[in-house]
Design an enzyme around this catalytic site. Structure first.
Site, short mmCIF file in Angstrom:
data_model
loop_
_atom_site.label_atom_id
_atom_site.label_comp_id
_atom_site.label_asym_id
_atom_site.label_seq_id
_atom_site.Cartn_x
_atom_site.Cartn_y
_atom_site.Cartn_z
N ASP A 262 29.89 36.02 42.45
CA ASP A 262 31.03 35.55 41.71
C ASP A 262 32.28 36.13 42.39
O ASP A 262 32.20 36.97 43.29
CB ASP A 262 30.93 35.96 40.22
CG ASP A 262 31.81 35.08 39.34
OD1 ASP A 262 31.54 34.99 38.14
OD2 ASP A 262 32.74 34.44 39.88
C1 GLC Z 1 35.27 32.88 38.31
C2 GLC Z 1 34.10 32.63 37.40
C3 GLC Z 1 33.03 31.74 38.00
C4 GLC Z 1 33.67 30.76 38.98
C5 GLC Z 1 34.23 31.58 40.12
C6 GLC Z 1 34.92 30.71 41.19
O1 GLC Z 1 35.71 34.21 38.16
O2 GLC Z 1 33.43 33.77 36.86
O3 GLC Z 1 32.36 31.08 36.91
O4 GLC Z 1 32.71 29.85 39.45
O5 GLC Z 1 35.15 32.58 39.68
O6 GLC Z 1 36.08 30.15 40.67
#
Ligand code: GLC
Length: 740
Positions: A262
């Site tokens: 993430d």
């Molecule tokens: C965010 C979220 C995740 C998302 C990622 C990319 O912090 O936790 O669900 O896909 O970043 O945007």
């Protein structure tokens, strides 16, 4: 490209180029205008890092994708294309209801079909991988991300996960669709206190039993990527957790796709306190089998050095690089680095009438009728299109902001507000007043205010808004009151400790009710709310969640009876915020009500009941139906055999309707405690007026398996109960015995 050729290509890559495949940067790093400053400098990545970067985050738009791809390949020594990855969570330009709402449809076949339409729309505009589905089991409505999840139940969440992956990836090998990235692995929905990004900590048994199955269902459905979660698992952050990422995901489940972190999760290992610096964080993550570092320079700046120092084998980098190359090859990027995206193709499929109508149909199954009291001898809903003097009041009555926090790319111009939709039904604009703002204080938004529709630009005071609403209400018989949360009070970083509807909204309902009007509340929110205070002042409550692009029309379809509501809650609604976490599949405890103890010495609170206001699986319809004659094909079940549970569904009304018939099972005695019931089947059953139909479910030994005392997964002979009902509070049951 043939796999041998791909292997030969990797053989030509330098160490820096192989490391580059493990780095994901956002579009800002590819903007020609920010060579010396801007995102690259802030991230600590160089032009050389960008030139070998493996993938791109959150860039969309076919022209922009083509521009970046062309510029990148121009500089790429070995011409290895970039995959473009983005958060297409529940829609692209056409947005479906939020996943929590979709789960209330209990219609995973429709979810699969819809997500294929989403993939077609997004892929046409350059998206190749979607960071979806999010399937973190969520039982604490204080957590803002419950809106992105399919609810509290592992069984329903698992079926939603599989359907979403199949929808997104259907046709992948024919150049259509998008690769799906299931997230957030794992257990993010169990953050303590519902507090965002907080600690998750529970027994391995609970973790496996209640939280892992939806991710496994997505992996079994063929998800090509898995995203690591921000939280800890057994006090080790998921992104550095070898047990989770290698033993469970790869060895037990056989997942051979790409693991991506993430956002900045490798760098965050330093803040978790398990890495002294980015260099150690990079080593922990690569050892855990994390393939792509999203949006930090941890891998770019440290992996080559770790190899040079002998702390990391180059093979560990090649392991991830190979998986990334395989993904690109499966996406066909070596043959067509654009995957056929173009502005023309995107325009041809964006927000087409068939897409808008598919959203409207999904809504019809996702919105949940929570209350429908009798008013002057007949149910408050449906409303009459003629002869019932109506007014529309509330901050969501004339709002297009009904698509939810993750509808980043939604084309709101195609959203009709409830007011516009109601005018279309009535043939005239209904009496209308805003009545109040969603919130009196939006300071919590901070810099995010610019993303938030509505807000404090209205020059009228709260008192003026209320006075207008009461004047409008005085002139009609019925007020449809569109209330709810601010859209940015849910979603990521949207945790709340007090999940009641705001006092000023409840006060407005009370004042309108005091005028002697029929009051129908329609709620727009991203989580189960505490509605206890609202209840006495309304005659009906329709939970609309964030219903998506056709949400206004779908709300009116139900309000006026063109659609008979069939949505059933995928997450329990509490009486008070203090009941969180709240879910139906509770353990009995040693002191259940009705057990050997009495009075205060049983499990419970002094100031609230144990049950919520509305239970999992609950929802009302306009028809009345009942279930009778629950029976089993036998009273014993042997492994390999099937037991059939049958019940009679009777439609006792003069209108057609659909019910969600739910099958629950209870293991009466286990080697560890077992929930008082667990969902093990559901069917949406349509009936005509007066019709009686038999509804059957097959029960197998596999459905009875769990993580036993010795941590093996299997069933145990003994007594079981089967319950079939319209919601999780159903008690009508029959017994059977699992033998052998
Ligand atoms: C965010 C979220 C995740 C998302 C990622 C990319 O912090 O936790 O669900 O896909 O970043 O945007």
């Amino acid at each position: 490209m043939k796999e041998d050729d791909l292997r030969a290509l990797m053989g030509q890559m330098t160490l820096a180029e192989k490391v580059g495949q493990l780095v994901q940067l956002d579009g800002g790093c590819f903007g020609a205008s920010d060579v010396a400053t801007g995102p690259r400098a802030k991230l600590g990545v160089t032009q050389a890092d960008v030139d070998v970067c493996g993938s791109v985050l959150n860039v969309l738009g076919a022209d922009e994708v083509r521009r970046i791809q062309d510029a990148y390949l121009e500089r790429s020594r070995l011409k290895v294309p970039l995959p473009f990855m983005a958060d297409i969570i529940y829609g692209y330009q056409t947005c479906y209801p939020i996943p929590l709402a979709q789960a209330c449809s209990f219609d995973t076949d429709r979810v699969r079909d819809n997500y294929a339409l989403v993939a077609e729309e997004a892929a046409a505009d350059g998206c190749m991988v979607t960071f979806s589905p999010a399937v973190d089991v969520a039982r604490d409505a204080r957590w803002g991300r419950v809106m992105e999840m399919p609810g509290e139940d592992p069984y329903l969440s698992a079926r939603f996960a599989a359907a979403a992956v199949e929808g997104f990836q259907g046709g992948l090998d024919e150049g259509r669709g998008m690769a799906a990235c299931v997230k957030h692995f794992a257990g993010y929905g169990a953050v303590e206190g519902g507090r965002e990004y907080n600690t998750v900590d529970m027994s391995e048994r609970r973790f496996r039993q209640d939280y892992l199955s939806p991710y496994k269902a997505a992996v079994d459905a063929g998800a090509r990527l898995v995203m690591t979660s921000f939280n800890t698992v057994d006090m080790v952050p998921a992104t550095a957790n070898e047990w989770l990422m290698r033993d469970v995901l790869r060895d037990e489940w056989g997942f051979d796709g790409v693991v991506i972190t993430d956002y900045a999760a490798i760098h965050e290992l330093v803040f978790h306190g398990v890495a002294a610096d980015d260099r150690e964080a990079a080593l922990l993550a690569i050892r855990a089998g994390v393939d792509i570092d999203m949006k930090t320079s941890c891998y770019a700046a440290n992996l080559a050095g770790l190899v040079a120092e002998g702390l990391l084998d180059e093979a560990a980098i090649e392991e991830g690089c190979w998986r990334v190359l395989l993904l690109k090859n499966e996406l066909g990027l070596f043959e067509d680095p654009y995957r056929g995206c173009s502005a023309e193709r995107a325009a041809a499929v964006a927000c087409t009438p068939d897409r808008i109508s598919s959203v409207r149909e999904m809504c019809a199954e996702s919105l949940v009728l929570l209350e429908n009291k009798d008013v002057d001898g007949s149910p408050a809903l449906p409303l009459a299109k003629v002869g019932e003097r109506l007014a529309l009041v509330g901050p969501y009555a004339d709002s297009q902001d009904i698509v939810g926090m993750w509808a980043i790319h939604a084309d709101r111009s195609h959203s009709r507000s409830v007011r516009e939709a109601m005018a279309a039904v009535l043939g005239h604009d209904p009496a209308y007043a805003k009545g109040c703002e969603t919130l009196l204080d939006v300071s919590f938004l901070g810099s995010f205010a610019k993303f938030a529709g509505g807000g404090s630009e209205d020059p009228r005071t709260p008192e003026e808004l209320e006075a207008e609403a009461l004047a409008v209400a005085a002139g009609v018989d019925t007020v449809v009151l569109c209330l709810g949360e601010h859209m940015l009070q849910s979603g990521e970083a949207g945790a709340r400790t007090d999940i009641r509807l705001p006092d000023h909204q409840v006060a407005l309902a009370a004042k309108i009710k005091a005028l002697g009007k029929k009051v129908v509340a329609v709620l727009f929110n991203g989580r189960p709310l505490v509605l206890t205070d609202l209840l006495p002042h309304v005659d009906a409550i329709l939970e609309a969640w964030y219903p998506g692009t056709a949400g206004g029309d779908a709300v009116c379809d139900i309000l006026f009876g063109d659609v008979n509501p069939s949505g059933r809650l995928a997450m329990s609604f509490p009486e008070t915020s203090g009941q969180m976490p709240l879910y139906y599949a509770q353990f009995s405890t040693g002191r259940p009500k009705g057990g050997s103890h009495e009075g205060r010495f049983v499990t419970g609170y002094l100031d609230a009941p144990n049950e919520g206001l509305y239970p999992f699986g609950y929802g009302l319809s306009y028809h009345s139906a009942r279930l009778t004659g629950l029976r089993l094909s036998a009273d014993t079940l042997r492994p390999g055999e099937t037991l059939r549970a049958t019940v009679t569904l009777s439609n006792d009304s003069d209108i057609a309707g659909t019910d969600v018939v739910q099958l629950y099972v209870r293991d009466l005695v286990g080697s560890v405690v077992r929930p008082i019931k667990e969902l093990r089947g559901y069917q949406r059953v349509a009936t005509r007026p007066g019709e009686r139909v038999e509804v059957s479910f097959d029960i197998t030994e596999e459905m009875l398996r769990f993580w036993r005392r010795d941590m093996t997964y299997g069933s145990e002979p003994g007594a079981f109960q089967v319950m079939v009902g319209f919601n999780s509070q159903t008690t009508a049951s029959v017994d059977f015995e699992l033998v052998g």
